[in-house]
Design a protein around this motif. Structure first.
Motif, mmCIF file in Angstrom:
data_model
loop_
_atom_site.group_PDB
_atom_site.id
_atom_site.type_symbol
_atom_site.label_atom_id
_atom_site.label_comp_id
_atom_site.label_asym_id
_atom_site.label_seq_id
_atom_site.Cartn_x
_atom_site.Cartn_y
_atom_site.Cartn_z
ATOM 1 N N GLU A 67 -52.531 -11.415 11.699
ATOM 2 C CA GLU A 67 -51.730 -11.278 12.742
ATOM 3 C C GLU A 67 -51.823 -9.896 13.384
ATOM 4 O O GLU A 67 -51.541 -9.031 12.549
ATOM 5 N N PHE A 68 -52.231 -9.628 14.573
ATOM 6 C CA PHE A 68 -52.283 -8.362 15.219
ATOM 7 C C PHE A 68 -50.976 -7.885 15.566
ATOM 8 O O PHE A 68 -50.345 -8.546 16.138
ATOM 9 N N VAL A 69 -50.212 -7.054 14.574
ATOM 10 C CA VAL A 69 -48.977 -6.510 14.961
ATOM 11 C C VAL A 69 -48.917 -5.253 15.598
ATOM 12 O O VAL A 69 -47.890 -4.865 16.075
ATOM 13 N N GLU A 70 -50.039 -4.559 15.935
ATOM 14 C CA GLU A 70 -49.961 -3.373 16.703
ATOM 15 C C GLU A 70 -51.407 -3.207 17.265
ATOM 16 O O GLU A 70 -52.430 -3.246 16.143
ATOM 17 N N TYR A 71 -51.605 -2.986 18.392
ATOM 18 C CA TYR A 71 -53.044 -2.783 18.959
ATOM 19 C C TYR A 71 -52.975 -1.907 20.291
ATOM 20 O O TYR A 71 -52.511 -2.308 21.308
ATOM 21 N N VAL A 72 -53.608 -0.857 20.000
ATOM 22 C CA VAL A 72 -53.754 0.311 21.152
ATOM 23 C C VAL A 72 -55.498 0.427 21.243
ATOM 24 O O VAL A 72 -55.827 0.998 20.558
ATOM 25 N N PRO A 73 -55.972 -0.378 22.317
ATOM 26 C CA PRO A 73 -57.451 -0.429 22.236
ATOM 27 C C PRO A 73 -57.974 0.944 22.224
ATOM 28 O O PRO A 73 -57.443 2.029 22.818
ATOM 29 N N GLY A 74 -58.988 1.113 21.375
ATOM 30 C CA GLY A 74 -59.668 2.653 21.373
ATOM 31 C C GLY A 74 -59.029 3.673 20.204
ATOM 32 O O GLY A 74 -59.447 4.507 20.354
ATOM 33 N N GLU A 75 -57.750 3.177 19.731
ATOM 34 C CA GLU A 75 -57.134 4.113 19.014
ATOM 35 C C GLU A 75 -56.556 3.425 17.676
ATOM 36 O O GLU A 75 -56.797 4.186 16.692
ATOM 37 N N LYS A 76 -55.956 2.296 17.662
ATOM 38 C CA LYS A 76 -55.450 1.719 16.465
ATOM 39 C C LYS A 76 -55.187 0.125 16.617
ATOM 40 O O LYS A 76 -55.075 -0.393 17.481
ATOM 41 N N LEU A 77 -55.447 -0.297 15.465
ATOM 42 C CA LEU A 77 -55.074 -1.759 15.117
ATOM 43 C C LEU A 77 -54.661 -1.998 13.798
ATOM 44 O O LEU A 77 -55.222 -1.712 12.994
ATOM 45 N N VAL A 78 -53.456 -2.515 13.874
ATOM 46 C CA VAL A 78 -52.728 -3.024 12.602
ATOM 47 C C VAL A 78 -52.645 -4.618 12.517
ATOM 48 O O VAL A 78 -52.349 -5.258 13.477
ATOM 49 N N MET A 79 -53.310 -5.112 11.505
ATOM 50 C CA MET A 79 -53.138 -6.528 11.273
ATOM 51 C C MET A 79 -52.178 -6.734 9.990
ATOM 52 O O MET A 79 -52.526 -5.955 8.884
ATOM 53 N N ARG A 80 -51.945 -7.845 9.876
ATOM 54 C CA ARG A 80 -51.079 -8.236 8.723
ATOM 55 C C ARG A 80 -51.039 -9.748 8.111
ATOM 56 O O ARG A 80 -51.059 -10.600 9.186
ATOM 57 N N THR A 81 -51.025 -9.930 6.999
ATOM 58 C CA THR A 81 -50.838 -11.318 6.716
ATOM 59 C C THR A 81 -49.841 -11.381 5.531
ATOM 60 O O THR A 81 -49.812 -10.262 4.771
ATOM 61 N N ALA A 82 -48.957 -12.379 5.498
ATOM 62 C CA ALA A 82 -47.916 -12.372 4.573
ATOM 63 C C ALA A 82 -48.118 -13.586 3.491
ATOM 64 O O ALA A 82 -47.404 -13.918 2.712
ATOM 65 N N GLN A 83 -49.037 -14.549 3.745
ATOM 66 C CA GLN A 83 -49.383 -15.747 3.096
ATOM 67 C C GLN A 83 -50.193 -15.385 1.901
ATOM 68 O O GLN A 83 -50.829 -14.133 1.555
#
Length: 145
Positions: A67-83
């Motif tokens: 799941e994309f939990v933070e996205y600032v186009p051109g700067e930062k992307l944070v994805m997370r899985t808990a499964q």
């Protein structure tokens, strides 16, 4: 705890590198171990988007959802899985450097159970694989492939 940070300088504009890397449809093209991605949410990619990936790691096929939990186009992307037994967070950052883009790819996770032992071995393997991934991304974006 697994905490792996790798980075590479790509001789392309930041907007181009970030747009390509953040697009989950491109993941199988530049990630060595990912061979399938499927968007699970409609619309443009952004915070709250979910993507299913199929990858091969340590000789096993893995299916997981980020799941994309933070996205600032051109700067930062944070994805997370808990499964699963190895929850993971993947972070991409992009910065301008010398007419190109410095991309950092970070993976952090806290294995539990049997995966705790595997975590000791996994960190160097993840580092080696992410270096390959970033090198492949650089080759694609710089037109060397």
């Amino acid at each position: 705890m697994v905490n792996v940070q790798t980075e590479i300088l790509i001789n392309r504009p930041r907007a181009e590198v970030a747009a390509y890397a953040a697009n989950p449809d491109n993941a199988p093209k530049w990630y060595v171990n990912i061979h399938k991605s499927q968007r699970l949410t409609d619309g443009p990619t952004g915070t709250g988007s979910k993507v299913a990936f199929t990858a091969k790691f340590l000789g096993r096929e893995l299916n997981y959802t980020y799941e994309f939990v933070e996205y600032v186009p051109g700067e930062k992307l944070v994805m997370r899985t808990a499964q699963g037994p190895f929850p993971m967070q993947t972070t991409y950052t992009w910065t301008d450097e010398g007419g190109g883009t410095r991309m950092t790819l970070g993976n952090t996770g806290k294995p539990s159970g049997f995966s705790k032992l595997a975590g000791l071995v996994m960190e160097p393997m993840i580092r080696r694989e992410t270096r390959k991934d970033l090198q492949r991304l650089k080759s694609i974006l710089e037109g060397q492939q």
